[in-house]
Design a protein around this motif. Structure first.
Motif, PDB file in Angstrom:
ATOM      1  N   ALA A  81      -4.142   3.773  -0.814  1.00 51.58           N
ATOM      2  CA  ALA A  81      -3.818   2.342  -0.762  1.00 51.58           C
ATOM      3  C   ALA A  81      -2.366   2.098  -0.350  1.00 51.58           C
ATOM      4  O   ALA A  81      -2.066   1.133   0.335  1.00 51.58           O
ATOM      5  CB  ALA A  81      -4.087   1.698  -2.114  1.00 51.58           C
ATOM      6  N   THR A  82      -1.464   2.994  -0.776  1.00 54.50           N
ATOM      7  CA  THR A  82      -0.051   2.822  -0.446  1.00 54.50           C
ATOM      8  C   THR A  82       0.531   4.136   0.058  1.00 54.50           C
ATOM      9  O   THR A  82       0.068   5.216  -0.295  1.00 54.50           O
ATOM     10  CB  THR A  82       0.764   2.366  -1.684  1.00 54.50           C
ATOM     11  OG1 THR A  82       0.618   3.330  -2.722  1.00 54.50           O
ATOM     12  CG2 THR A  82       0.299   1.009  -2.166  1.00 54.50           C
ATOM     13  N   ASP A  83       1.567   4.020   0.861  1.00 60.11           N
ATOM     14  CA  ASP A  83       2.221   5.222   1.375  1.00 60.11           C
ATOM     15  C   ASP A  83       3.249   5.738   0.372  1.00 60.11           C
ATOM     16  O   ASP A  83       3.358   5.229  -0.740  1.00 60.11           O
ATOM     17  CB  ASP A  83       2.827   4.950   2.752  1.00 60.11           C
ATOM     18  CG  ASP A  83       3.924   3.904   2.735  1.00 60.11           C
ATOM     19  OD1 ASP A  83       4.478   3.617   1.661  1.00 60.11           O
ATOM     20  OD2 ASP A  83       4.241   3.370   3.813  1.00 60.11           O
ATOM     21  N   SER A  84       4.022   6.740   0.778  1.00 61.76           N
ATOM     22  CA  SER A  84       4.963   7.396  -0.136  1.00 61.76           C
ATOM     23  C   SER A  84       6.102   6.490  -0.591  1.00 61.76           C
ATOM     24  O   SER A  84       6.789   6.807  -1.550  1.00 61.76           O
ATOM     25  CB  SER A  84       5.525   8.661   0.511  1.00 61.76           C
ATOM     26  OG  SER A  84       6.160   8.336   1.731  1.00 61.76           O
ATOM     27  N   VAL A  85       6.316   5.363   0.089  1.00 60.72           N
ATOM     28  CA  VAL A  85       7.362   4.432  -0.328  1.00 60.72           C
ATOM     29  C   VAL A  85       6.778   3.156  -0.940  1.00 60.72           C
ATOM     30  O   VAL A  85       7.477   2.172  -1.124  1.00 60.72           O
ATOM     31  CB  VAL A  85       8.334   4.088   0.835  1.00 60.72           C
ATOM     32  CG1 VAL A  85       9.137   5.310   1.249  1.00 60.72           C
ATOM     33  CG2 VAL A  85       7.602   3.498   2.012  1.00 60.72           C
ATOM     34  N   GLY A  86       5.465   3.190  -1.246  1.00 56.90           N
ATOM     35  CA  GLY A  86       4.823   2.089  -1.940  1.00 56.90           C
ATOM     36  C   GLY A  86       4.327   0.950  -1.069  1.00 56.90           C
ATOM     37  O   GLY A  86       3.885  -0.074  -1.581  1.00 56.90           O
ATOM     38  N   GLN A  87       4.403   1.111   0.254  1.00 56.01           N
ATOM     39  CA  GLN A  87       3.913   0.068   1.150  1.00 56.01           C
ATOM     40  C   GLN A  87       2.409   0.224   1.365  1.00 56.01           C
ATOM     41  O   GLN A  87       1.886   1.335   1.370  1.00 56.01           O
ATOM     42  CB  GLN A  87       4.616   0.148   2.508  1.00 56.01           C
ATOM     43  CG  GLN A  87       6.094  -0.128   2.428  1.00 56.01           C
ATOM     44  CD  GLN A  87       6.744  -0.052   3.805  1.00 56.01           C
ATOM     45  OE1 GLN A  87       6.094  -0.086   4.828  1.00 56.01           O
ATOM     46  NE2 GLN A  87       8.063   0.055   3.819  1.00 56.01           N
ATOM     47  N   GLY A  88       1.719  -0.891   1.585  1.00 49.68           N
ATOM     48  CA  GLY A  88       0.293  -0.851   1.892  1.00 49.68           C
ATOM     49  C   GLY A  88       0.041  -0.134   3.200  1.00 49.68           C
ATOM     50  O   GLY A  88       0.843  -0.198   4.126  1.00 49.68           O
ATOM     51  N   VAL A  89      -1.056   0.601   3.270  1.00 49.76           N
ATOM     52  CA  VAL A  89      -1.411   1.359   4.473  1.00 49.76           C
ATOM     53  C   VAL A  89      -2.483   0.578   5.231  1.00 49.76           C
ATOM     54  O   VAL A  89      -3.429   0.075   4.626  1.00 49.76           O
ATOM     55  CB  VAL A  89      -1.923   2.764   4.091  1.00 49.76           C
ATOM     56  CG1 VAL A  89      -2.281   3.568   5.324  1.00 49.76           C
ATOM     57  CG2 VAL A  89      -0.871   3.501   3.278  1.00 49.76           C
ATOM     58  N   PRO A  90      -2.343   0.453   6.563  1.00 47.97           N
ATOM     59  CA  PRO A  90      -3.340  -0.309   7.322  1.00 47.97           C
ATOM     60  C   PRO A  90      -4.728   0.342   7.256  1.00 47.97           C
ATOM     61  O   PRO A  90      -4.852   1.536   7.023  1.00 47.97           O
ATOM     62  CB  PRO A  90      -2.799  -0.276   8.755  1.00 47.97           C
ATOM     63  CG  PRO A  90      -1.891   0.890   8.804  1.00 47.97           C
ATOM     64  CD  PRO A  90      -1.336   1.057   7.416  1.00 47.97           C
ATOM     65  N   ARG A  91      -5.721  -0.457   7.453  1.00 52.00           N
ATOM     66  CA  ARG A  91      -7.104   0.014   7.482  1.00 52.00           C
ATOM     67  C   ARG A  91      -7.613  -0.092   8.912  1.00 52.00           C
ATOM     68  O   ARG A  91      -7.639  -1.176   9.482  1.00 52.00           O
ATOM     69  CB  ARG A  91      -7.998  -0.830   6.565  1.00 52.00           C
ATOM     70  CG  ARG A  91      -7.557  -0.833   5.121  1.00 52.00           C
ATOM     71  CD  ARG A  91      -7.852   0.521   4.500  1.00 52.00           C
ATOM     72  NE  ARG A  91      -7.647   0.486   3.063  1.00 52.00           N
ATOM     73  CZ  ARG A  91      -6.867   1.323   2.431  1.00 52.00           C
ATOM     74  NH1 ARG A  91      -6.194   2.234   3.080  1.00 52.00           N
ATOM     75  NH2 ARG A  91      -6.759   1.265   1.123  1.00 52.00           N
ATOM     76  N   ALA A  92      -7.997   1.014   9.480  1.00 50.35           N
ATOM     77  CA  ALA A  92      -8.500   1.004  10.851  1.00 50.35           C
ATOM     78  C   ALA A  92      -9.960   0.604  10.882  1.00 50.35           C
ATOM     79  O   ALA A  92     -10.722   0.951   9.983  1.00 50.35           O
ATOM     80  CB  ALA A  92      -8.347   2.396  11.460  1.00 50.35           C
ATOM     81  N   PRO A  93     -10.341  -0.097  11.924  1.00 45.37           N
ATOM     82  CA  PRO A  93     -11.765  -0.392  12.079  1.00 45.37           C
ATOM     83  C   PRO A  93     -12.475   0.860  12.594  1.00 45.37           C
ATOM     84  O   PRO A  93     -12.310   1.230  13.749  1.00 45.37           O
ATOM     85  CB  PRO A  93     -11.767  -1.514  13.122  1.00 45.37           C
ATOM     86  CG  PRO A  93     -10.512  -1.318  13.906  1.00 45.37           C
ATOM     87  CD  PRO A  93      -9.524  -0.700  12.958  1.00 45.37           C
ATOM     88  N   ILE A  94     -13.159   1.551  11.731  1.00 47.63           N
ATOM     89  CA  ILE A  94     -13.914   2.739  12.149  1.00 47.63           C
ATOM     90  C   ILE A  94     -15.354   2.306  12.349  1.00 47.63           C
ATOM     91  O   ILE A  94     -15.993   1.810  11.423  1.00 47.63           O
ATOM     92  CB  ILE A  94     -13.809   3.876  11.106  1.00 47.63           C
ATOM     93  CG1 ILE A  94     -12.343   4.304  10.943  1.00 47.63           C
ATOM     94  CG2 ILE A  94     -14.669   5.052  11.510  1.00 47.63           C
ATOM     95  CD1 ILE A  94     -12.121   5.357   9.890  1.00 47.63           C
ATOM     96  N   SER A  95     -15.838   2.458  13.566  1.00 43.50           N
ATOM     97  CA  SER A  95     -17.194   2.027  13.874  1.00 43.50           C
ATOM     98  C   SER A  95     -18.210   3.006  13.299  1.00 43.50           C
ATOM     99  O   SER A  95     -17.864   4.078  12.816  1.00 43.50           O
ATOM    100  CB  SER A  95     -17.370   1.913  15.384  1.00 43.50           C
ATOM    101  OG  SER A  95     -17.218   3.176  15.990  1.00 43.50           O
TER     102      SER A  95
END
Length: 179
Positions: free
Chosen positions: A119-133
Motif C-alpha cells: 500500500a505504501t512505499d519505503s517513505v510512507g507514500q501511497g503506491v500507484p495501482r496499475a491497470p492489469i488486464s
C-alpha cells in the motif's frame, strides 16, 4: 611530487576509468543499484527473450516512473526520459491470464512469489495501482521480481511493450546472488 604532477596523475587515472567504463558499457555490462534484484554488475546476453528470463528494460510511462524516481527508488539513467534501465523477470507473456488478488498476482492461476501489492512505499507514500488486464496483450509482457516483495514492477506500472526490453541479463558480480 609537485602539484602539476598530481593533477596529471589524477587526470590520467580519471581518463583510464572513463575508458574502462565506456568499454564495459559497449561490452554489455550494466550496473544495477536497485533492490529488485541483487545490486552489482550484470551482463546483457544473446539469450532469447522468453517467459522466466531476467531482462533489462527502459521504463515507459513517464508520469508513473517520474513519481517513483522522485520517491527515491528509481535512478536517473540513459533511457528515454532520463530513467535508468531496470531488471525484472518476465512473468507473463501475451495470452497469459493475469488475476490480481489480495494474496498477490496469479498468472494462469499460479500465485507468483512475492507479488502481493504493497500500500505504501519505503517513505510512507501511497503506491500507484496499475491497470492489469485479464490477458496480457500482444506485444507486451508482465514484469515482476521474485527476489524482492518491494520491487517496483508491473504490479504498479502495468504490462510493458516488448520493444522496451534491451535484452536478457545475467549476474556477473552481485551482492548476495540470486535466491
Amino acid at each position: 611530487m609537485t602539484f602539476s604532477k598530481t593533477i596529471r596523475l589524477c587526470v590520467a587515472a580519471c581518463s583510464l576509468i572513463a575508458v574502462g567504463l565506456t568499454g564495459a558499457w559497449f561490452s554489455g555490462y550494466r550496473l544495477n543499484m536497485t533492490e529488485s534484484f541483487p545490486r552489482g554488475l550484470w551482463r546483457l546476453t544473446d539469450a532469447p527473450i522468453a517467459k522466466g528470463a531476467l531482462v533489462l528494460f527502459c521504463p515507459t510511462d513517464a508520469a508513473l516512473f517520474e513519481r517513483a524516481r522522485d520517491a527515491g527508488y528509481l535512478a536517473y539513467g540513459l533511457c528515454e526520459g532520463g530513467f535508468a534501465p531496470l531488471i525484472k523477470r518476465i512473468a507473463a507473456v501475451p495470452g497469459d491470464q493475469v488475476t490480481v488478488t489480495a494474496a498477490g498476482v496469479r498468472i494462469n492461476d499460479a500465485l507468483q512469489a512475492k507479488s502481493q501489492k504493497i500500500a505504501t512505499d519505503s517513505v510512507g507514500q501511497g503506491v500507484p495501482r496499475a491497470p492489469i488486464s485479464d490477458v496480457v496483450p500482444a506485444g507486451h509482457v508482465l514484469l515482476l521480481s521474485d527476489y524482492s516483495a518491494r520491487s517496483y514492477d508491473s504490479r504498479y506500472f502495468g504490462a510493458v511493450p516488448t520493444g522496451r526490453i534491451q535484452g536478457v541479463v545475467v549476474p556477473v558480480l552481485t551482492e548476495g546472488g540470486l535466491s
